[in-house]
Design an enzyme around this catalytic site. Sequence first.
Site, PDB file in Angstrom:
ATOM      1  N   ARG A 197      -4.908  -8.956  -4.976  1.00 20.59           N
ATOM      2  CA  ARG A 197      -5.871  -8.752  -3.898  1.00 20.59           C
ATOM      3  C   ARG A 197      -7.308  -9.064  -4.300  1.00 20.59           C
ATOM      4  O   ARG A 197      -8.116  -9.470  -3.456  1.00 20.59           O
ATOM      5  CB  ARG A 197      -5.753  -7.334  -3.320  1.00 20.59           C
TER       6      ARG A 197
ATOM      7  N   LEU B  63      -9.493  -5.731   3.366  1.00 20.27           N
ATOM      8  CA  LEU B  63      -8.257  -5.966   2.650  1.00 20.27           C
ATOM      9  C   LEU B  63      -7.411  -4.723   2.870  1.00 20.27           C
ATOM     10  O   LEU B  63      -7.753  -3.636   2.397  1.00 20.27           O
ATOM     11  CB  LEU B  63      -8.525  -6.149   1.149  1.00 20.27           C
ATOM     12  N   SER B  64      -6.349  -4.857   3.626  1.00 19.09           N
ATOM     13  CA  SER B  64      -5.544  -3.698   3.994  1.00 19.09           C
ATOM     14  C   SER B  64      -4.950  -3.031   2.763  1.00 19.09           C
ATOM     15  O   SER B  64      -4.776  -3.665   1.704  1.00 19.09           O
ATOM     16  CB  SER B  64      -4.428  -4.114   4.940  1.00 19.09           C
ATOM     17  N   CYS B  65      -4.633  -1.753   2.885  1.00 19.10           N
ATOM     18  CA  CYS B  65      -4.062  -1.039   1.748  1.00 19.10           C
ATOM     19  C   CYS B  65      -2.745  -1.700   1.338  1.00 19.10           C
ATOM     20  O   CYS B  65      -1.954  -2.135   2.174  1.00 19.10           O
ATOM     21  CB  CYS B  65      -3.889   0.438   2.060  1.00 19.10           C
TER      22      CYS B  65
ATOM     23  N   PHE C 125      -4.259   0.378  11.155  1.00 16.44           N
ATOM     24  CA  PHE C 125      -5.075  -0.823  11.121  1.00 16.44           C
ATOM     25  C   PHE C 125      -6.215  -0.736  12.133  1.00 16.44           C
ATOM     26  O   PHE C 125      -6.155   0.020  13.104  1.00 16.44           O
ATOM     27  CB  PHE C 125      -4.221  -2.057  11.446  1.00 16.44           C
TER      28      PHE C 125
END
Length: 382
Positions: free
Chosen positions: A41, A94-96, A236
Amino acid sequence: MRATAPDVDSLQRRLATAMDQRGDWPDRSAWIRDAVDALPRHRFAPERIWRWDGHTYAPIDHSRDPARWASEVYAGPDAATVTQVTDQLPTSSLSCQAVVVDMLDSLLLEHGHRVLELGTGNGWNAALLAWRAGPGSVVSIEADPDLADTARRALSAVGTVVDVQAGDGNHGWAPDAPYDRVIATYAVETIPWAWVEQTRPGGRIVTPWGRLGHVALTVAEDGQSATGWVQGLAQFMPDRHTLRTEPGYTQVRARSEPATERPWHRDLAPLRDDVHLQFALRVALPHIRITLAEDADGLNAWIHDAQQSWAALSAIGGARTIVTQGGPRRLADELEAAWDTWLAQSRPALYDFGITVADNGATQYAWVNDPMTGPRWPIPRD
């Protein structure tokens, strides 16, 4: 210059190990761990990221504090990294990692599948999709043209081929339809019919829904409907239109005076702690927003419908709570009724729920236990 490789690599390994210990890496989709290892990431995190400090979103610049920057990118399995803030609202992240992995597993992606992604962000999820599906197999749509450019650069830097287009994700991307798989990285309240229309019969659509869970829908063989089960939690961001137009509790509270007041005799803790109750209430009361906070007197809740109705459940000490309500609806009463219905249905888990979309999107409903015979709740149109 980015943080030194050993520092980032160590944090990356620590996050992978934490997910391993929790069982977050899915056995049926072993490719995901390989993809995350190959495309970490931090390769998609911008120079400036943002952290909520309790009052505002404060910037963290890599050039000034690389260690803190790296720690924020790898804060934990359930921690998203905010990468864009507009007017003090987070508009991209940046999503978990745990949720990204869970949603990719739900997609049941295979090599050679044609994939449509809605919400490119910084390009990390698109890169993971392309790692599995193959070069040139992924089209990704981003509403923000500048962010689309950022994603293109990040994808190019890691040698990944994705067709990134600037546009409204709710419209899909008709020029390259049909797709075998469609995945959204932002939450929707109703499923855009374009997504169903642009997916092959038997294809799969994975999207966050209602800001709390994500669903996986399978398109019917005649292409006229899609249905499927809730797969897991996924908090989200909503699409940008919703993010900017929905008022908060304070704004709604100012629109009407208090109308009723009474004691509240139910423990509020399940509203904070029980995700299955939270999801059931979201299904039954789709327009209600609930915020909770604890003070010296106990747990408090603030409820509104984004229109004119509101309710405040205020702890006053001694295990007592007072309900004050205003506006045309009595939201605390509705909340209690929906809560009682969930209890009467033997407390179904969020995984017992599903969604069906039909009639060119005009018919959408959530159901529990069975899409044909189980209790159902209409999903209001946006």
